[in-house]
Design an enzyme around this catalytic site. Structure first.
Site, PDB file in Angstrom:
ATOM      1  N   SER A  89     -96.936  11.194  61.480  1.00 43.51           N
ATOM      2  CA  SER A  89     -96.058  10.175  60.877  1.00 43.51           C
ATOM      3  C   SER A  89     -97.054   9.531  59.610  1.00 43.51           C
ATOM      4  CB  SER A  89     -95.324   9.266  61.719  1.00 43.51           C
ATOM      5  OG  SER A  89     -96.471   8.672  62.557  1.00 43.51           O
ATOM      6  N   THR A 191     -94.866   4.616  61.389  1.00 43.37           N
ATOM      7  CA  THR A 191     -95.901   4.032  60.192  1.00 43.37           C
ATOM      8  C   THR A 191     -97.084   3.208  60.761  1.00 43.37           C
ATOM      9  OG1 THR A 191     -93.949   4.000  58.820  1.00 43.37           O
ATOM     10  CG2 THR A 191     -95.886   2.460  58.348  1.00 43.37           C
ATOM     11  N   THR A 209     -97.642   5.720  55.491  1.00 43.90           N
ATOM     12  CA  THR A 209     -96.748   6.502  56.030  1.00 43.90           C
ATOM     13  C   THR A 209     -96.358   7.944  55.588  1.00 43.90           C
ATOM     14  OG1 THR A 209     -94.527   6.707  57.393  1.00 43.90           O
ATOM     15  CG2 THR A 209     -94.498   5.602  55.151  1.00 43.90           C
ATOM     16  N   ARG A 219     -86.887  11.129  48.773  1.00 46.96           N
ATOM     17  CA  ARG A 219     -86.595   9.939  49.645  1.00 46.96           C
ATOM     18  C   ARG A 219     -88.043   9.247  49.652  1.00 46.96           C
ATOM     19  NH1 ARG A 219     -88.614   6.915  54.485  1.00 46.96           N
ATOM     20  NH2 ARG A 219     -86.640   5.997  55.165  1.00 46.96           N
ATOM     21  N   THR A 242     -91.878  -1.458  60.309  1.00 52.22           N
ATOM     22  CA  THR A 242     -91.843  -0.019  60.964  1.00 52.22           C
ATOM     23  C   THR A 242     -90.373   0.280  61.578  1.00 52.22           C
ATOM     24  OG1 THR A 242     -92.680   1.642  62.374  1.00 52.22           O
ATOM     25  CG2 THR A 242     -92.589  -0.354  63.077  1.00 52.22           C
ATOM     26  N   GLY A 243     -90.018   1.528  61.357  1.00 53.77           N
ATOM     27  CA  GLY A 243     -88.726   1.785  61.729  1.00 53.77           C
ATOM     28  C   GLY A 243     -87.798   2.363  60.557  1.00 53.77           C
TER      29      GLY A 243
END
Ligand code: ASP
Length: 329
Positions: A89, A191, A209, A219, A242-243
């Site tokens: 990631s 991330t 990330t 994106r 993060t997320g």
């Protein structure tokens, strides 16, 4: 500057830390939500998101313990994760977008409030170092795509293939099942966001990330956006996210966390309030994960997420710990 609420919380933590000190020996710990809070001797210190933060913190710590600056510490720290081909990631080995291209986002902030960022950058193993150069060598904050790549190459970075065999295989399997639809779920969020305080008490942060696995081509998430994926105000503290970036961007999460700390909330409370904001405003929150991690000027840390499972690594002279965040659900 201490307001009344800060004063109360710092006094409490000083007492709390005295109790806890003897139980933290420097070994790797798995603790509950409350990190040890030695607010009087809170730095140098470094925190970062997820388990991969342990190795990244170690590199940052080497800078800090030699009296180095927090800016160098966060850059050196997250470079470890960027260079790890087994990490799917961040950086090399990051899972590609749905077209099979690995596209990277990163940003960095220093104690003076300067900021640099790159988005949709391809072929460069260390986007965080390109972001730092954007901050230091250009009049801008953010460079994107082709322009960011051109800038990196002009500054001596090498063009490399970031798609590992493991990542290619995962992408090919994904294509069979997904029929090329972007998939969003609570997994695939890893991330690295890092915040460090050096011996002078100065705070810097970095975030890097490859973004959501199998995202749409083009994106960009929250991670390279100052105020969303990262925010530092050297008078107050810093925060990283993060997320699912879309939820963080729509609420400018890291900036919000720092502003809550400015109003006197502890890092953990500030992170919880920023998660509450997502839950209040965005109905899709319960199907997705977001985690915030923060540190205040005293070196007190805290984290909070929508779902259980988010954790962060803390490294300080007396502590090397992986700590669970609090969670809303
Ligand atoms: N926040 C990142 C993004 O939305 C994903 C992650 O944390 O892994 O791009």
């Amino acid at each position: 500057m201490l307001n009344r609420r800060n004063f109360i919380s710092l006094s409490f933590l000083t007492a709390f830390s005295t109790i806890l000190k003897s139980s933290f020996s420097g070994a790797l710990l798995k603790a509950d939500e409350k990190p040890p809070g030695d607010t009087e001797h809170g730095f140098p210190m470094v925190i970062s998101t997820w388990k991969h933060g342990i190795a990244a913190n170690e590199a940052a710590w080497q800078v800090l313990v030699q009296g180095g600056q927090s800016l160098d510490a966060v850059e050196q720290g997250v470079r470890v994760t960027e260079a790890d081909p087994d990490n799917s990631s961040v950086g090399v080995g990051g899972f590609p977008d749905r077209d099979g291209d690995v596209t990277l986002d990163a940003c960095i902030m220093d104690p003076k409030g300067k900021a640099g960022s790159v988005t949709f950058l391809q072929h460069i193993v260390h986007p965080v170092s390109v972001a730092r150069l954007v901050m230091e060598k250009t009049p801008h904050v953010m460079l994107s795509g082709e322009g960011a790549l051109e800038f990196a190459l002009q500054n001596g970075f090498r063009k490399e293939d970031l798609l590992t065999d493991k990542a290619r295989k995962a992408w090919e399997e994904w294509k069979e099942k997904s029929h090329y639809k972007p998939v969003i779920n609570v997994e695939n969020h890893d991330t690295i966001g890092m915040l460090a305080i050096d011996k002078n008490g100065d705070i810097s942060g970095a975030c890097t990330t490859s973004g959501l696995a199998f995202k749409m081509h083009g994106r960009v998430g929250d991670s390279p956006i100052i105020g969303a994926g990262l925010f530092v105000d050297n008078e107050v503290g810093g925060a990283v996210a993060t997320g699912l970036g879309e939820l963080v961007m729509k609420t400018l999460g890291s900036f919000l966390v720092v502003e809550f700390m400015r109003s006197g909330y502890s890092p953990r409370e500030a992170c919880r309030l920023a998660v509450d904001r997502i839950a209040d405003k965005l109905p899709e929150y319960d199907r997705n994960q977001v985690g915030y991690l923060a540190v205040n000027k005293a070196g007190e840390t805290g984290a909070f997420a929508i779902h259980k499972g988010f954790n962060y690594a803390l490294k300080r002279e007396d502590v090397n710990a992986l700590l669970d965040s609090g969670a809303l659900l």
